[in-house]
Scaffold this motif. Structure first.
Motif, PDB file in Angstrom:
ATOM      1  N   GLN A 203      -9.998 -25.312  92.557  1.00 59.05           N
ATOM      2  CA  GLN A 203     -10.378 -24.336  91.533  1.00 59.05           C
ATOM      3  C   GLN A 203      -9.730 -24.653  90.242  1.00 59.05           C
ATOM      4  N   LEU A 204      -8.913 -25.544  90.055  1.00 56.01           N
ATOM      5  CA  LEU A 204      -8.358 -25.708  88.734  1.00 56.01           C
ATOM      6  C   LEU A 204      -9.018 -25.578  87.521  1.00 56.01           C
ATOM      7  N   PHE A 205      -8.574 -24.784  86.657  1.00 54.76           N
ATOM      8  CA  PHE A 205      -9.282 -24.409  85.332  1.00 54.76           C
ATOM      9  C   PHE A 205      -8.746 -24.339  84.196  1.00 54.76           C
ATOM     10  N   ASP A 206      -7.572 -23.215  84.282  1.00 53.93           N
ATOM     11  CA  ASP A 206      -6.834 -22.666  83.118  1.00 53.93           C
ATOM     12  C   ASP A 206      -5.999 -23.794  82.302  1.00 53.93           C
ATOM     13  N   GLU A 207      -5.493 -24.656  83.108  1.00 58.20           N
ATOM     14  CA  GLU A 207      -4.361 -25.782  82.673  1.00 58.20           C
ATOM     15  C   GLU A 207      -5.179 -26.686  81.918  1.00 58.20           C
ATOM     16  N   VAL A 208      -6.411 -27.187  82.410  1.00 62.57           N
ATOM     17  CA  VAL A 208      -7.306 -28.051  81.954  1.00 62.57           C
ATOM     18  C   VAL A 208      -7.938 -27.746  80.770  1.00 62.57           C
ATOM     19  N   MET A 209      -8.594 -26.623  80.772  1.00 59.89           N
ATOM     20  CA  MET A 209      -9.130 -25.851  79.820  1.00 59.89           C
ATOM     21  C   MET A 209      -8.295 -25.776  78.650  1.00 59.89           C
ATOM     22  N   ASN A 210      -7.001 -25.378  78.798  1.00 62.38           N
ATOM     23  CA  ASN A 210      -6.330 -24.925  77.478  1.00 62.38           C
ATOM     24  C   ASN A 210      -5.200 -26.162  77.109  1.00 62.38           C
ATOM     25  N   ILE A 211      -5.186 -27.146  78.023  1.00 63.50           N
ATOM     26  CA  ILE A 211      -4.287 -28.096  77.579  1.00 63.50           C
ATOM     27  C   ILE A 211      -4.909 -29.265  76.741  1.00 63.50           C
ATOM     28  N   THR A 212      -6.008 -29.874  77.761  1.00 64.86           N
ATOM     29  CA  THR A 212      -6.903 -30.974  77.157  1.00 64.86           C
ATOM     30  C   THR A 212      -8.299 -30.786  77.132  1.00 64.86           C
ATOM     31  N   LYS A 213      -8.679 -29.406  77.333  1.00 68.73           N
ATOM     32  CA  LYS A 213     -10.100 -29.162  77.252  1.00 68.73           C
ATOM     33  C   LYS A 213     -10.973 -30.097  77.996  1.00 68.73           C
ATOM     34  N   GLY A 214     -10.449 -31.109  79.000  1.00 71.52           N
ATOM     35  CA  GLY A 214     -11.276 -31.692  80.006  1.00 71.52           C
ATOM     36  C   GLY A 214     -11.043 -33.328  79.340  1.00 71.52           C
ATOM     37  N   GLY A 215     -10.649 -33.434  78.248  1.00 70.17           N
ATOM     38  CA  GLY A 215     -10.578 -34.634  77.559  1.00 70.17           C
ATOM     39  C   GLY A 215      -9.276 -35.492  77.955  1.00 70.17           C
ATOM     40  N   PRO A 216      -9.403 -36.699  77.316  1.00 69.30           N
ATOM     41  CA  PRO A 216     -10.396 -37.269  76.272  1.00 69.30           C
ATOM     42  C   PRO A 216     -11.534 -37.951  76.979  1.00 69.30           C
ATOM     43  N   GLY A 217     -12.704 -37.563  76.610  1.00 72.78           N
ATOM     44  CA  GLY A 217     -13.648 -38.287  77.146  1.00 72.78           C
ATOM     45  C   GLY A 217     -13.908 -37.782  79.064  1.00 72.78           C
ATOM     46  N   ASN A 218     -13.607 -36.532  79.105  1.00 74.59           N
ATOM     47  CA  ASN A 218     -13.878 -36.019  80.542  1.00 74.59           C
ATOM     48  C   ASN A 218     -12.787 -36.827  81.413  1.00 74.59           C
ATOM     49  N   ALA A 219     -11.609 -37.216  80.655  1.00 70.10           N
ATOM     50  CA  ALA A 219     -10.534 -37.938  81.905  1.00 70.10           C
ATOM     51  C   ALA A 219      -9.946 -36.937  82.617  1.00 70.10           C
ATOM     52  N   THR A 220     -10.053 -35.546  81.925  1.00 70.21           N
ATOM     53  CA  THR A 220      -9.134 -34.754  82.759  1.00 70.21           C
ATOM     54  C   THR A 220     -10.080 -33.598  83.498  1.00 70.21           C
ATOM     55  N   LEU A 221     -11.382 -33.398  83.041  1.00 66.26           N
ATOM     56  CA  LEU A 221     -12.376 -32.643  83.506  1.00 66.26           C
ATOM     57  C   LEU A 221     -12.131 -32.111  85.021  1.00 66.26           C
ATOM     58  N   SER A 222     -12.034 -30.796  85.260  1.00 67.29           N
ATOM     59  CA  SER A 222     -11.854 -30.192  86.507  1.00 67.29           C
ATOM     60  C   SER A 222     -13.418 -29.848  86.976  1.00 67.29           C
ATOM     61  N   ILE A 223     -13.637 -29.661  88.396  1.00 66.97           N
ATOM     62  CA  ILE A 223     -14.824 -29.240  88.739  1.00 66.97           C
ATOM     63  C   ILE A 223     -15.245 -27.684  88.065  1.00 66.97           C
ATOM     64  N   SER A 224     -14.277 -27.059  88.143  1.00 64.56           N
ATOM     65  CA  SER A 224     -14.372 -25.623  87.672  1.00 64.56           C
ATOM     66  C   SER A 224     -14.692 -25.573  85.868  1.00 64.56           C
ATOM     67  N   GLN A 225     -13.980 -26.499  85.414  1.00 62.04           N
ATOM     68  CA  GLN A 225     -14.475 -26.637  83.974  1.00 62.04           C
ATOM     69  C   GLN A 225     -15.718 -27.045  83.806  1.00 62.04           C
ATOM     70  N   TYR A 226     -16.154 -27.717  84.570  1.00 64.20           N
ATOM     71  CA  TYR A 226     -17.581 -28.443  84.424  1.00 64.20           C
ATOM     72  C   TYR A 226     -18.551 -27.220  84.638  1.00 64.20           C
ATOM     73  N   ILE A 227     -18.448 -26.469  85.606  1.00 60.16           N
ATOM     74  CA  ILE A 227     -19.246 -25.264  85.581  1.00 60.16           C
ATOM     75  C   ILE A 227     -19.220 -24.174  84.504  1.00 60.16           C
ATOM     76  N   TYR A 228     -17.872 -24.220  84.009  1.00 60.26           N
ATOM     77  CA  TYR A 228     -17.896 -23.384  82.732  1.00 60.26           C
ATOM     78  C   TYR A 228     -18.686 -24.183  81.585  1.00 60.26           C
TER      79      TYR A 228
END
Lengths: 438, 297
Positions: free
Chosen positions: B233-258
């Motif tokens: 369910q990882l979301f907050d860290e990815v969203m706030n540190i890298t926003k899923g980037g660069p180029g989806n390299a850190t995207l998590s499933i929860s962030q994809y849902i967002y």
């Protein structure tokens, strides 16, 4: 067992009650903001949502003041949210089918406008008889209208310019005129020399944000989607391909300072780490925030594409417009917009002098404030320049998928930078975008 | 209407009283948990933008299987899971055993210090990490002044290092949380067992592997399941540190849902489908973990 069953049935009945309350669309439902229901009354209270206190909220306050002079009874509540919060609240509010808690007027970014207008039909008010679309810059009409009806009141222009550090350019042996009306190839060549002589990077970019690519392709009248706003136009898009190649060239020429977000972007500008900032005019207040650099900056037209023939030295980045929501109070809200952002030339002068906001009302450009020289930028009439470039911006249809497609492009850009063939990258992006947007 | 005394037996009455006590809770849970779950399941069979949803059957699930972005998000999440959860569990075990030593001074202080990250807000610590790991941030200048690296590492903007940054961040945030479970479990292990082991000549390492770990097995299982669920369910860290980037390299499933719901043109149907994929994965993984580590009855 029977009791469990009874309990279960009770729950089902309760839930059925809940669902029938929430599922039905009720566009004219009672509104939390207005106590009375006679929506024609001028005395009504309206609520407005916007982001950016230094820019949009400040503009609203000026508009509120102007409107209150003529309509002293009107009560206008201005609420500030981050843009992402507004999008979330709008989406969830409109989707739940209840309009409680939604504002009367909302600011929406042009790239996203069509996605709201098309995804939530009947949720926004047709303003065609309140404002005249032809009063505003041509390229703003695409995002703000749907099926020939004008829904948005065009506001923030988003016209771009290239902000340049004169002192660095001169240190590298160039004059400011050497950067006037150049193309991106020349830009990179100059960047290499400047990097070598001054050690400063030519530009700062966030690898997650392809704003530069959007700027470049719009300057050639092209977009991620074709004219209809729906079909992805990536695989055979010459302007896009050229933009990608230039982006890679910049990266490989080592003239780019990477940033990870907005605050680092601003810091790179204010710290004197970069030589040029090609971006929207809304950056002006942030550049001027570093008062010690006064006189060292100039604003030139953005470079154009070297090979794409119809590319011009004017383009757009960001920009937003006002929308009235279809809930009680919409009459007052529409009236407020029509009388302020829709027509008030004097108010636009105040917007410019007080907060530096350049609108898109054509008549406003004739005003006196537009020709005021700006000492920070070497005494240039920067607003006049911006207004002139505004008129040249090619009109494109942003469609409704800008950010969905851009996320695909960011990934393909990374692969391209790592050695993937450009045609293959764009072809893969095309295939993915087609799967995404159906 | 008849009175209670006349109509109902004492047993029925006490039963009714019991039910009326839990009725509110049941109704609340049904309304705010089960009803949305059912609605989301129905939603996952619909496609369209915003409120223009139409029922399209299995379409979303078919799309899921060929969705490259989903695959990337899934892979990233599993990389976090496979790399980070074991590191964290081992680290937490190790620290808890050290801090359980009764001869150690300032135990309370150390325990508090290591637990403290768990009480910080997810967003606040993520933002702090973003600045620590910025190209010209504290971590880089520290490493450079110690001559460990020659030029700054692009922690946030390089695909590989961005993943490492996320892993460091979640390890910092959650190790102390797991440590607390182990500490409380360690208190329950009778010290005479260790005493007997020492008399038999078992080394500290042997004691750790042969006594401590087997005794903690149920707790290790519990923490690894909760950590697995947490990571999925990882979301907050990815969203706030890298926003899923660069180029989806850190995207998590929860962030994809967002992103599907709010960043792109709202596609709630497909977002619900992706959400249900997490449910399925969590159920499968939990069953697997029980089978591997759980006690056989």
């Amino acid at each position: 067992m029977k009791k469990v069953l009874a309990l279960f049935l009770t729950c089902v009945v309760l839930l059925a009650g809940c669902s029938s309350g929430g599922a039905g669309k009720e566009p004219a439902a009672s509104n939390g903001n207005s106590g009375n229901s006679d929506s024609g009354s001028k005395a009504e209270e309206i609520t407005i949502w916007a982001w950016d206190p230094a820019f949009n909220i400040a503009a609203l306050n000026i508009a509120k003041e102007a409107y209150s002079k003529k309509n002293p009874d009107a009560k206008i509540n201005i609420v500030e949210f981050a843009q992402a919060d507004i999008i979330q609240k709008l989406n969830t509010g409109l989707n739940s089918g209840t309009t409680k808690g939604l504002p009367n007027i909302v600011l929406i970014e042009d790239y996203r406008a069509q996605s709201f207008l098309q995804s939530y039909p009947d949720s926004f008010v047709n303003l065609s008889d309140k404002i005249k679309a032809e009063d505003f810059a041509d390229y703003k009409i695409g995002p703000t209208s749907l099926d020939g009806k004008q829904y948005g009141v065009p506001f923030d222009s988003g016209v771009t310019g290239m902000y340049v550090r004169k002192d660095y350019i001169e240190q590298a042996g160039y004059s400011i005129d050497d950067l006037k009306n150049i193309d991106w190839k020349q830009y990179i060549e100059i960047g290499k020399v400047v990097k070598e002589k001054t050690g400063k990077h030519m530009i700062t970019l966030d690898p997650n944000d392809l704003g530069l690519i959007r700027m470049i392709i719009q300057s050639a009248g092209s977009w991620y989607v074709s004219e209809d706003g729906k079909t992805p136009d990536l695989a055979n898009n010459a302007a896009l391909k050229e933009a990608f190649e230039l982006y890679k060239e910049m990266m490989e020429a080592n003239i780019v300072k990477l940033n990870a977000d907005w605050s680092q972007f601003i810091a790179n500008i204010n710290n004197g780490d970069v030589v040029t900032v090609p971006t929207g005019n809304w950056i002006t207040p942030s550049v001027k925030a570093e008062a010690s650099q006064s006189g060292q900056w100039a604003i030139l037209p953005v470079p154009k594409l070297p090979q794409t023939p119809n590319s011009v030295h004017a383009t757009n980045l960001g920009g937003s417009s006002w929308y009235v929501m279809n809930i009680p109070g919409s009459e007052t809200a529409a009236d407020f917009l029509a009388e302020t952002f829709g027509s008030d030339v004097d108010m636009y002068q105040k917007l410019l002098t007080d907060i530096g906001a350049i609108g898109t009302l054509k008549a406003a450009a004739g005003g006196e404030a537009y020709s005021q020289p700006d000492e920070f930028f070497g005494g240039e009439q920067i607003v006049n320049n911006f207004a002139a470039w505004t008129a040249e911006i090619p009109r494109v249809n942003y469609g409704i998928f800008t950010y969905a497609i851009e996320d695909i492009m960011v990934v393909e850009m990374q692969s391209y930078l790592n050695g993937k063939d450009i045609d293959q990258a764009l072809k893969d992006a095309q295939a993915q975008a087609e799967a995404q947007v159906r | 209407m008849k009175t209670d005394k006349a109509g109902l037996s004492i047993r029925t009455k006490s039963n009714l009283t019991g039910w009326s006590f839990i009725l509110i809770a049941v109704v609340m849970i049904a309304t705010f948990y089960f009803y949305p779950m059912a609605q989301a399941l129905i939603l996952s069979f619909k496609t369209g933008t915003g409120s223009n949803l139409t029922f399209t059957g299995w379409d979303n699930y078919i799309r899921l299987l060929s969705d490259k972005t989903f695959l990337t998000a899934l892979t990233n999440t599993f990389i976090y899971l496979i790399v980070q959860v074991p590191i964290m569990i081992i680290l937490a075990l190790f620290i808890s055993v050290l801090l359980n030593d009764s001869k150690l001074k300032f135990r309370g202080f150390f325990r508090t210090a290591i637990f403290l990250p768990c009480v910080t807000s997810l967003v606040a610590y993520s933002v702090v990490f973003k600045y620590l790991f910025a190209a010209d941030g504290l971590v880089n200048s520290l490493l450079m002044s110690l001559s460990i690296i020659g030029e700054p590492i692009q922690w946030i903007t390089h695909p590989f290092w961005a993943k490492i940054t996320i892993i460091i961040a979640i390890t910092w945030r959650w190790t102390g949380y797991n440590m607390i479970f182990y500490l409380s479990a360690l208190q329950n292990i009778d010290s005479s067992i260790y005493e007997a082991a020492r008399i038999d000549g078992a080394s500290s390492f042997k004691q750790f592997t042969k006594i401590t770990i087997p005794m903690l097995k149920p707790i290790i299982l519990f923490t690894s399941i909760t950590s697995t669920i947490g990571t999925l369910q990882l979301f907050d860290e990815v969203m706030n540190i890298t926003k899923g980037g660069p180029g989806n390299a850190t995207l998590s499933i929860s962030q994809y849902i967002y992103n599907l719901s709010f960043k792109y043109t709202a596609d709630f149907g497909y977002a619900a489908t992706v959400s249900y994929s997490i449910v399925v994965i969590i159920v499968l993984l939990s069953i697997l973990q029980f089978k591997v580590a759980g006690d056989k009855k």
